[in-house]
Design a protein around this motif. Structure first.
Motif, PDB file in Angstrom:
ATOM      1  N   LYS A 193     -46.074 -32.838  11.872  1.00 39.75           N
ATOM      2  CA  LYS A 193     -46.591 -31.511  11.530  1.00 39.75           C
ATOM      3  C   LYS A 193     -45.954 -30.414  12.387  1.00 39.75           C
ATOM      4  CE  LYS A 193     -50.839 -29.026  10.689  1.00 39.75           C
ATOM      5  NZ  LYS A 193     -52.291 -29.092  10.587  1.00 39.75           N
ATOM      6  N   THR A 214     -43.099 -30.432  13.892  1.00 35.74           N
ATOM      7  CA  THR A 214     -41.661 -30.241  13.641  1.00 35.74           C
ATOM      8  C   THR A 214     -41.389 -29.480  12.356  1.00 35.74           C
ATOM      9  OG1 THR A 214     -41.488 -32.442  12.641  1.00 35.74           O
ATOM     10  CG2 THR A 214     -40.923 -32.245  14.976  1.00 35.74           C
ATOM     11  N   GLU A 215     -42.406 -29.255  11.558  1.00 36.42           N
ATOM     12  CA  GLU A 215     -42.229 -28.401  10.378  1.00 36.42           C
ATOM     13  C   GLU A 215     -42.016 -26.945  10.780  1.00 36.42           C
ATOM     14  OE1 GLU A 215     -45.642 -28.906   7.889  1.00 36.42           O
ATOM     15  OE2 GLU A 215     -45.164 -30.983   7.418  1.00 36.42           O
ATOM     16  N   HIS A 216     -42.518 -26.585  11.977  1.00 36.99           N
ATOM     17  CA  HIS A 216     -42.488 -25.184  12.403  1.00 36.99           C
ATOM     18  C   HIS A 216     -41.699 -24.945  13.686  1.00 36.99           C
ATOM     19  CE1 HIS A 216     -45.556 -24.561   9.377  1.00 36.99           C
ATOM     20  NE2 HIS A 216     -46.219 -25.575   9.890  1.00 36.99           N
ATOM     21  N   LYS A 217     -41.326 -26.025  14.361  1.00 35.16           N
ATOM     22  CA  LYS A 217     -40.618 -25.869  15.632  1.00 35.16           C
ATOM     23  C   LYS A 217     -39.371 -26.736  15.635  1.00 35.16           C
ATOM     24  CE  LYS A 217     -44.611 -24.682  18.427  1.00 35.16           C
ATOM     25  NZ  LYS A 217     -45.262 -24.866  19.711  1.00 35.16           N
ATOM     26  N   ASP A 220     -37.697 -27.898  21.019  1.00 32.69           N
ATOM     27  CA  ASP A 220     -38.822 -27.139  21.547  1.00 32.69           C
ATOM     28  C   ASP A 220     -39.585 -27.982  22.568  1.00 32.69           C
ATOM     29  OD1 ASP A 220     -40.721 -24.619  20.846  1.00 32.69           O
ATOM     30  OD2 ASP A 220     -41.944 -26.406  21.245  1.00 32.69           O
TER      31      ASP A 220
END
Length: 64
Positions: A25, A27-30, A34
């Motif tokens: 989840k 890694t969908e946004h970062k 990171d």
């Protein structure tokens, strides 16, 4: 953090699955680079190693 003292109320494989889903989840946004992603990945790795050691009968962290 002591990885061999995972939450007593949560079985090890349940913890691994929860962290795996959390990692997917996040890694969908970062980015994979990171800091949060790297730290979560390292936590997951430690629990996977612990599960492998338990499965092979070597639950101690320093066991070879």
């Amino acid at each position: 953090m002591a990885y061999n003292s995972y939450r007593n109320e949560e079985p090890l494989y349940t913890m691994i699955e929860r962290l795996r889903h959390e990692l997917l989840k996040i890694t969908e946004h970062k980015s994979f680079c990171d800091r949060d992603v790297v730290e979560l990945s390292q936590r997951l790795d430690a629990y996977i190693v612990l599960a492998q050691r338990q499965k092979s009968g070597r639950s101690e962290v320093g066991a070879r």
